[in-house]
Design a protein around this motif. Structure first.
Motif, PDB file in Angstrom:
ATOM      1  N   ASP A 774       0.835  -1.212   0.000  1.00  0.00           N
ATOM      2  CA  ASP A 774       0.000   0.000   0.000  1.00  0.00           C
ATOM      3  C   ASP A 774       0.864   1.254   0.000  1.00  0.00           C
ATOM      4  OD1 ASP A 774      -2.225  -1.555   0.021  1.00  0.00           O
ATOM      5  OD2 ASP A 774      -2.653  -1.338   2.149  1.00  0.00           O
ATOM      6  N   VAL A 775       1.929   1.236   0.809  1.00  0.00           N
ATOM      7  CA  VAL A 775       2.835   2.396   0.864  1.00  0.00           C
ATOM      8  C   VAL A 775       3.419   2.658  -0.521  1.00  0.00           C
ATOM      9  CG1 VAL A 775       5.062   3.214   1.756  1.00  0.00           C
ATOM     10  CG2 VAL A 775       3.411   2.179   3.311  1.00  0.00           C
ATOM     11  N   ASN A 776       3.845   1.597  -1.201  1.00  0.00           N
ATOM     12  CA  ASN A 776       4.441   1.767  -2.531  1.00  0.00           C
ATOM     13  C   ASN A 776       3.426   2.326  -3.538  1.00  0.00           C
ATOM     14  OD1 ASN A 776       6.860   0.735  -1.615  1.00  0.00           O
ATOM     15  ND2 ASN A 776       6.332  -1.369  -2.137  1.00  0.00           N
ATOM     16  N   GLU A 777       2.184   1.821  -3.462  1.00  0.00           N
ATOM     17  CA  GLU A 777       1.154   2.300  -4.389  1.00  0.00           C
ATOM     18  C   GLU A 777       0.854   3.777  -4.159  1.00  0.00           C
ATOM     19  OE1 GLU A 777      -2.395  -0.011  -4.644  1.00  0.00           O
ATOM     20  OE2 GLU A 777      -1.315  -1.897  -4.911  1.00  0.00           O
ATOM     21  N   TYR A 778       0.688   4.167  -2.886  1.00  0.00           N
ATOM     22  CA  TYR A 778       0.396   5.574  -2.586  1.00  0.00           C
ATOM     23  C   TYR A 778       1.589   6.471  -2.937  1.00  0.00           C
ATOM     24  CZ  TYR A 778      -4.136   4.840  -0.371  1.00  0.00           C
ATOM     25  OH  TYR A 778      -5.456   4.567  -0.146  1.00  0.00           O
ATOM     26  N   ALA A 779       2.806   5.941  -2.717  1.00  0.00           N
ATOM     27  CA  ALA A 779       3.995   6.732  -3.057  1.00  0.00           C
ATOM     28  C   ALA A 779       4.045   7.008  -4.563  1.00  0.00           C
ATOM     29  CB  ALA A 779       5.257   5.999  -2.611  1.00  0.00           C
ATOM     30  N   SER A 811      -0.700  12.354   0.720  1.00  0.00           N
ATOM     31  CA  SER A 811       0.332  12.636   1.742  1.00  0.00           C
ATOM     32  C   SER A 811      -0.141  12.199   3.120  1.00  0.00           C
ATOM     33  CB  SER A 811       0.668  14.128   1.762  1.00  0.00           C
ATOM     34  OG  SER A 811       1.238  14.519   0.546  1.00  0.00           O
ATOM     35  N   GLU A 812      -1.402  12.518   3.452  1.00  0.00           N
ATOM     36  CA  GLU A 812      -1.943  12.124   4.762  1.00  0.00           C
ATOM     37  C   GLU A 812      -1.975  10.607   4.895  1.00  0.00           C
ATOM     38  OE1 GLU A 812      -5.721  14.007   5.011  1.00  0.00           O
ATOM     39  OE2 GLU A 812      -4.905  15.992   5.520  1.00  0.00           O
ATOM     40  N   LYS A 813      -2.409   9.944   3.832  1.00  0.00           N
ATOM     41  CA  LYS A 813      -2.474   8.485   3.867  1.00  0.00           C
ATOM     42  C   LYS A 813      -1.070   7.887   4.027  1.00  0.00           C
ATOM     43  CE  LYS A 813      -5.027   4.757   3.472  1.00  0.00           C
ATOM     44  NZ  LYS A 813      -6.098   4.438   4.412  1.00  0.00           N
ATOM     45  N   LEU A 814      -0.102   8.472   3.332  1.00  0.00           N
ATOM     46  CA  LEU A 814       1.271   7.970   3.436  1.00  0.00           C
ATOM     47  C   LEU A 814       1.852   8.218   4.819  1.00  0.00           C
ATOM     48  CD1 LEU A 814       2.782   8.821  -0.036  1.00  0.00           C
ATOM     49  CD2 LEU A 814       2.853   6.599   1.056  1.00  0.00           C
ATOM     50  N   ASN A 815       1.554   9.360   5.414  1.00  0.00           N
ATOM     51  CA  ASN A 815       2.013   9.630   6.785  1.00  0.00           C
ATOM     52  C   ASN A 815       1.471   8.571   7.738  1.00  0.00           C
ATOM     53  OD1 ASN A 815       3.519  11.910   6.191  1.00  0.00           O
ATOM     54  ND2 ASN A 815       1.781  13.295   6.434  1.00  0.00           N
ATOM     55  N   HIS A 816       0.178   8.263   7.575  1.00  0.00           N
ATOM     56  CA  HIS A 816      -0.463   7.251   8.425  1.00  0.00           C
ATOM     57  C   HIS A 816       0.157   5.873   8.187  1.00  0.00           C
ATOM     58  CE1 HIS A 816      -3.809   4.971  10.284  1.00  0.00           C
ATOM     59  NE2 HIS A 816      -3.656   4.161   9.247  1.00  0.00           N
ATOM     60  N   LEU A 817       0.262   5.498   6.888  1.00  0.00           N
ATOM     61  CA  LEU A 817       0.759   4.158   6.559  1.00  0.00           C
ATOM     62  C   LEU A 817       2.226   3.978   6.921  1.00  0.00           C
ATOM     63  CD1 LEU A 817      -0.947   3.461   3.113  1.00  0.00           C
ATOM     64  CD2 LEU A 817      -1.341   2.234   5.237  1.00  0.00           C
TER      65      LEU A 817
END
Length: 1306
Positions: A774-779, A811-817
């Motif tokens: 998930d982190v890679n996809e959002y990044a 960005s918010e989702k990545l901070n959380h993840l």
């Protein structure tokens, strides 16, 4: 002092108290004045003040009971009013779930009627008590975070399998899974819940509102203006889907998050609570006040170091206190509110658990002064309360709450007698004690305080848009470097805090694995072993029933803590016994698998069923291991085999304790996911369906006499052995070295750890990788959005604003993840966890190697050892990177080679009969040869094993799963074939790629060493080559024919006028047949290149036939694929999803590779033979060869003239994949075939129909059969005789074939 009943711990019979002064000296009781002062100091008034000495009544042990009765009755005057029915509530005072009529669907309910598990689509249940006035609250402990609706309903609400609480009028619910509230309609509300959360449900019937809280934090008013009035009363209720589980607290235990002004549905036991707190105060006074007999005065004592020291005055005083205190400590509310709180307060002073011996002293007192059944119940409730508190405590940055409860658990388990009782009767039987080793992952990182702990977030940016790791390593900017380092420092801070919790969890296991506490019975380790084995049995035998399994996330943590504790004891034994092995050399000796000392339940062995192995290998067992199978056992097994209705012999022989495990009732292990931690023994069903009937009467198990001891019957001597008895190591085979390994009990723990990994740990390790994905996809999405923002025109402010919103969301989702990923990397994928899995891999490798040396006895090894060896390697390679690198592990290269040797040897091992495990070994080997580092490991195994592996790979493809072995040969060749250096097919490069880590997408890494072995085998073994190649040609004929048949059906479906859909499964099978055809052609290309004489040296008996068959198939493939506007073209141009791999390039370059090797890269004689056979085949068309280079037919060119954009296939367009040298060879081949075909056409004389072979009508008659004298061409008869010896025509048996030449006179 009166007795509390028969067998009271302190009765007059035990303590004869005397009033005579002189007796006090003899008994050790102090003088009456000092005693009076002491008792008044201990038993103070409710206000804590003592009356002046002149007004105090003289207290002695004779009137102490009356004095205590008066003190305890002082504040209980209001007791009667408390017991009255509270206004606004209807129903029993003890509130539970209504298991008689208040439910819908299938449900499993715990014994205490407070825990429930869904066992149907959407079951519902309500409580027994309702409210119609006032403010009320109850709590729900969330044990799984799935689909549930929790709230209130009226008696008139009717639910079904589709509609539950909140779906009908007058029912109201909160759903934290979908983050919504429900009352017929639904809207967004609240926060998402996770397993381990507590939901508080509040109803205010004065104001008409319903609200909810999550872990004590209000989610706001959910509903207002709810229906009130005559006949309207609300019940607590829940609807939950399959296998979801919760537990209710209506007030039977202290509320975790009480809300001011709201009352629990069940009143707390106020009178008992007051009494218990007073008695606890008196107990504290006894600990605090000492008697100085020499000085004749009372002194203050340090409570932390208090000891009983056998003082009769103190002991009798305590006996009076416990006379009242003991019955109260059997009640869960009082244990949790009074006793647990007091014990926790002792540990709050800090320091190690050992620094607080007071808890040990108090437990001694409890065992001394309480009835045995009271101590048992008190300890059980104390551990249940501790476990519940640990499990449902919110995550805070320093994990202080979890540490607090674990420290008290350790303190209780340090007490030997308590530990043994809890191990024997509570930890694995009643409680889900594995919860103590679990560290839950926070779903809401903000509440867990991870923002403070990891203030700076970071994520890798090394991925391209397609999801592959970018080839060029970009230089990290200064800002990125600072962010990464700050993030890593935050991760280290988190790791240190989690390591504290993990250290405490390991301490608990060290206490349970103690084998030196033999006082008063069996040592703790042997009790633990038997319980641990039973736990494994429950999880192994119920793999299909999800509700009875220990959750995999618990199992992962338990595995790592158990490995740490095991290695501690293993290396401790090594320090005392230098001859023993260290934990780095640990393995499980093979005799454990066949001597019957360890129960493997009904788990599959490598050689099949245990009952079968005992019968077929009994002589080997007697000769090699000196183990004799009990004839009665064999007879019982045989009789059981005859009875189809009876349970299998395996489970009967292996599970003699089944009746005990099932307990004479429903087979219900203690792993139901109920958070009340009890057994769900009530099965509720509105359909009156019983799903739990045992298949056969349990009593029949007792008929079977087995030599194997049941788990419950084993003693320390059975495990460790003594006086010549080897215990678990009975039956050592001659191949096994005669040296001590470690304590036998530790070997069984190790065996259990391997089994645990196989049951669910590996699956969970793979599941948790999803967060990293998930982190890679959002990044990637964020990077893409930022690029779009930079390219966005300034005039398009609307687009710019939308892109900025997207950027903020990502960005918010990545901070959380990224913070959540930090937690997961520390708890699951840390370097230490990786080393544990690596250690387990090495244990399995050594165990398999030792087992393999025992010859036929290897068949007794359970299959899971091979599975764990393969899966643990896969986990290290795929799950732990890029956080940790497997190549940095010590001895990595050697481990890789030893695993390669196991795969190479056992994928075709006749001792292994299970098809699943054989397939797994084959797939593992296929994956192994796809990666350069593991392929090099295969090349490093001993030469003899390499040659044996290649020989097994070249076995005929009939009667076995051949696709995987063919894939292995293809991978060994990929990179050497004609135009075969691609990773992805040329036409697929622009589409979104799959996961770049897949074995099929690895860069070509051919093995010339293994190719050389293959060539040597094909050269030297004259029988091997024909049988192998005939099977390959047969499978190619089948695969390509199936493919053509399927694309015909697909084309017909596509041409129909009405709208229709092609079945996706059919498309998948079609693509698979195409891929198989291509891979079989590549294996043929590999064979022709490595050993061309098999086809071209006609001194070999089958060479000419093989060459003719090969030419026939190649022509068939070329004609089907190269014809203009043909079926293949049309289906390729449809571009159907699922048929992406079907294209001209892969199959045509494979065929071209074979033709070039036969016609160009060979000697003159070979080329002549190959040319003659190819041209003699009636299917040969020169046009097909011309098509390869883009030379279309004139007629086709004329027809296609208007469509100038139509591109023809040509190898010349693939210059990145095909070298100039290879293209030159194709040109040469085309010239050669053009010339030869012209000459052949000129010299061929017309043949009359009578002279043609009556079978194929393609070749002249050239063979005559003996004895019947019928005729055909050589190709037809040779192919026919491969499978059949009867004549085509008369069915006579053919004894020989002679050449036939037509007489000249004719």
């Amino acid at each position: 002092m009166t007795s509390r009943g028969a067998g009271t711990a302190f009765s007059r019979k035990n303590y004869r108290l005397s009033t005579e002064p002189e007796k006090s000296k003899a008994t050790g009781i102090v003088n009456s004045r000092l005693l009076n002062d002491y008792l008044h100091r201990v038993f103070t008034n409710a206000d804590g003040n003592q009356p002046a000495a002149a007004y105090r009544k003289h207290v002695t042990f004779q009137n102490l009971q009356d004095h205590l009765d008066r003190l305890l009755a002082e504040e209980n005057g209001s007791e009667d009013s408390r017991d009255q029915v509270a206004e606004g509530r209807l129903g029993p005072s003890t509130v539970v779930l209504d298991h008689t009529s208040g439910f819908e669907g299938l449900l499993l309910v715990d014994d205490d009627l407070l825990g429930v598990i869904g066992h149907s689509n959407f079951g519902s249940i309500r409580a027994t008590t309702c409210v119609y006035k006032g403010k009320w609250i109850y709590e729900v402990l969330i044990s799984s975070q799935g689909l549930m609706q929790i709230g209130w309903c009226t008696l008139n609400c009717r639910f079904n399998q589709e509609e539950g609480v909140g779906d009908t009028p007058d029912s109201y619910a909160y759903d934290g899974n979908r983050v919504r509230k429900w009352n017929v309609t639904t809207t967004n509300y609240g926060k998402s819940w996770a397993a381990g959360d507590i939901v508080s449900c509040l109803i205010d019937l004065d104001e008409g509102t319903i609200a909810f809280c999550l872990n004590g934090i209000s989610l706001g008013t959910a509903f207002d203006n709810i229906t009130r009035g005559a006949g309207m009363a609300y019940f607590p209720a829940i609807s939950l889907s399959f296998k979801e589980s919760v537990a209710f607290n209506f007030g039977s235990r202290p509320l975790r998050y009480p809300v001011e002004g709201y009352r629990p549905l069940q009143d707390p036991p106020v009178a008992d609570l007051v009494k218990a707190r007073k008695l606890l105060g008196y107990l504290k006074n006894v600990i605090h006040i000492g008697i100085d007999v020499t000085e004749g005065k009372l002194v203050e004592k340090d409570t932390s170091m208090w000891q009983l020291q056998g003082e009769p005055t103190v002991l009798i005083t305590l006996a009076h206190i416990f006379n009242y205190f003991s019955p109260l400590m059997c009640k869960v509310y009082l244990v949790e509110d009074v006793l647990m709180t007091f014990l926790l307060s002792i540990l709050e002073r800090g320091g190690a658990v050992e620094a607080h011996p007071l808890i040990q002293q108090l437990l001694d007192l409890m065992w001394l002064l309480m009835e045995e059944y009271e101590v048992h119940e008190c300890l059980k409730q104390l551990l249940m309360s501790l476990l519940r508190a640990y499990r449902f405590s919110p995550i805070i940055p320093d994990l202080g709450l979890q540490i607090h409860y674990l420290r008290l658990t350790i303190a209780v388990l340090k007490h030997e007698k308590s530990r043994k009782y809890l191990l024997s009767n509570v930890l694995f039987d009643v409680l889900r004690s594995v919860v103590f080793f679990y560290i839950k992952s926070p779903l809401r990182v903000e509440e867990a305080g991870l923002q403070e702990l990891i203030p700076t977030t970071w994520w890798p940016n090394r991925f391209t848009k397609e999801g592959k790791e970018s080839k060029e390593v970009k230089e990290e900017s200064a800002e990125e470097r600072l962010r990464r380092r700050a993030y890593e420092r935050g991760c280290q801070r988190l790791k240190k805090r989690i390591e504290v919790v993990e250290g405490l969890q390991v301490q608990i296991l060290k206490l349970l694995l103690n084998n030196k506490d033999r006082g008063g019975g069996e040592a703790s380790r042997y009790i633990f072993l038997n319980k641990f084995r039973k736990f494994l049995q429950e999880n192994a035998s119920n793999r299909g029933n999800l509700t009875v399994l220990c959750p995999p996330e618990y199992m992962v943590c338990f595995l790592h803590r158990l490995i740490a504790a095991l290695r501690f004891f293993w290396d401790g034994h090594k320090a005392k016994t230098p001859a023993a092995l260290s934990s780095e050399e640990a393995y499980v000796p093979p005799q454990l698998f066949y001597n019957g000392k360890v129960d493997y339940f009904d788990l599959q062995r490598l050689g099949g069923l245990l009952s079968h192995l005992k019968k077929t290998l009994k002589d080997d067992l007697a000769a090699k291991a000196n183990v004799l199978i009990d004839p009665a056992e064999l007879q019982a097994v045989t009789m059981d085999d005859l009875d189809e209705d009876e349970e299998s012999a395996t489970s009967a022989a292996q599970r003699p304790s089944a009746a005990l495990a099932i307990g004479g009732a429903l087979a219900r292990p203690g792993w139901l996911s109920s958070p009340t931690l009890g057994r769900a023994n009530r099965f509720l069903s509105t359909a009156a369906v019983s799903l739990m009937n045992p298949r056969r009467p349990l009593g029949t198990l007792e008929k079977i006499k087995v030599r194997t001891l049941s788990v419950e019957q084993r003693t320390e001597e059975d495990i460790e052995g003594s006086h010549g008895n080897e215990g678990l190591l009975l039956g050592r085979p001659p191949e096994e070295p005669d040296q001590p390994i470690t304590e036998n009990s530790l070997l069984e723990v190790l065996d259990g750890i391997v089994m645990m990994y196989n049951l669910s740990v590996h699956q969970q390790l793979g599941k948790m990788v999803g967060v990293s994905d998930d982190v890679n996809e959002y990044a990637m999405a964020l990077k893409d959005t930022e690029e779009k923002i930079s390219r966005c025109p300034k005039r398009r402010r609307d687009i710019h604003e939308e892109l900025l919103k997207s950027q903020k969301v990502f960005s918010e989702k990545l901070n959380h993840l990224s913070r959540r990923l930090a937690w997961i990397n520390v708890t699951i994928y840390s370097k230490e966890k990786m080393q544990d899995v690596y250690w387990l891999l090495r244990v399995c490798i050594r165990t398999i190697e030792h087992g393999d040396r025992t010859g036929s006895l290897f068949a007794f090894m359970p299959e899971f050892y091979l599975s764990v060896a393969m899966n643990s390697y896969s986990a290290l390679k795929n799950y732990f990177s890029p956080v940790n690198n497997m190549e940095e592990l010590p001895g990595y290269e050697e481990t890789l080679m030893r695993l390669a040797a196991i795969l190479a040897k056992h994928f075709a091992d006749s001792r292994i009969v299970g098809t699943d495990i054989r397939d797994s070994l084959m797939q593992a080997l296929a994956s192994y040869v796809c990666y350069p580092h593991s392929l090099r490991a295969v090349e490093r195994i001993p030469e003899e094993q390499r040659i044996s592996m290649m020989k097994n790979l070249l076995a005929p493809y009939e009667q076995r799963p051949w696709a995987q072995t063919n894939w292995i040969l293809v991978r060994l060749w990929r990179g050497c074939g004609f135009g075969y250096r691609y990773t992805r097919l040329p036409h697929l490069l622009k589409t979104k790629p799959e996961d770049a880590s897949l074995p099929s997408l690895q860069k070509p890494c051919p093995s010339t060493l293994l190719q050389r072995h293959m060539a040597d085998l094909l050269h030297s073994d004259r029988d091997l080559a024909p049988s192998f190649l005939n099977s390959v040609l047969n499978q190619l004929n089948w695969a390509f024919s199936e493919f053509i048949g399927m694309i015909q059906e697909i084309q017909q479906a596509a041409e129909r006028l009405e709208r229709n859909f092609v079945d996706s499964r059919q498309l998948k099978v079609c693509a698979t047949c195409f891929d198989l055809s291509v891979s079989l052609l590549r294996v043929l290309e590999m064979t022709v290149t490595l050993a061309p004489e098999i086809f071209l040296d006609w001194n070999r008996p089958s060479s000419e036939l093989l060459l003719r068959r090969l030419a026939q198939l190649l022509n068939q493939v070329l004609n089907r694929v190269t014809a203009e506007r043909n079926l293949f073209d049309r289906v390729v141009n449809l571009r159907l999803p699922g048929l992406e791999s079907v294209d001209h390039y892969p199959i045509l370059v494979a065929v071209t590779g074979i033709l070039v090797r036969l016609l160009v890269d060979t000697d003159v004689q070979g080329a002549e033979r190959a040319t003659a056979v190819l041209l003699a085949d009636p299917c040969f068309q020169l046009r097909s060869i011309q098509y390869l280079l883009g030379h279309a037919e004139p007629s086709a060119l004329a027809a296609a003239a208007p469509a100038t954009d139509k591109r023809h296939f040509s190898l010349h367009t693939y210059t990145e994949y095909i070298s100039a040298e290879e293209l030159a060879k194709v040109d040469k081949m085309l010239s050669h075939l053009s010339e030869e075909s012209k000459q052949a056409a000129a010299t061929t004389l017309p043949t009359s129909e009578e002279d043609l072979c009556p079978i194929c009508y393609a070749h002249p008659i050239s063979a005559i059969f003996r004895p019947c004298s019928h005729k055909s061409c050589k190709a037809c008869i040779n192919q026919h005789l491969m499978n059949n010896k009867d004549c085509f025509f008369c069915k006579a048996t053919i004894t020989g074939v002679d050449d036939f030449t037509k007489p000249a006179s004719s």
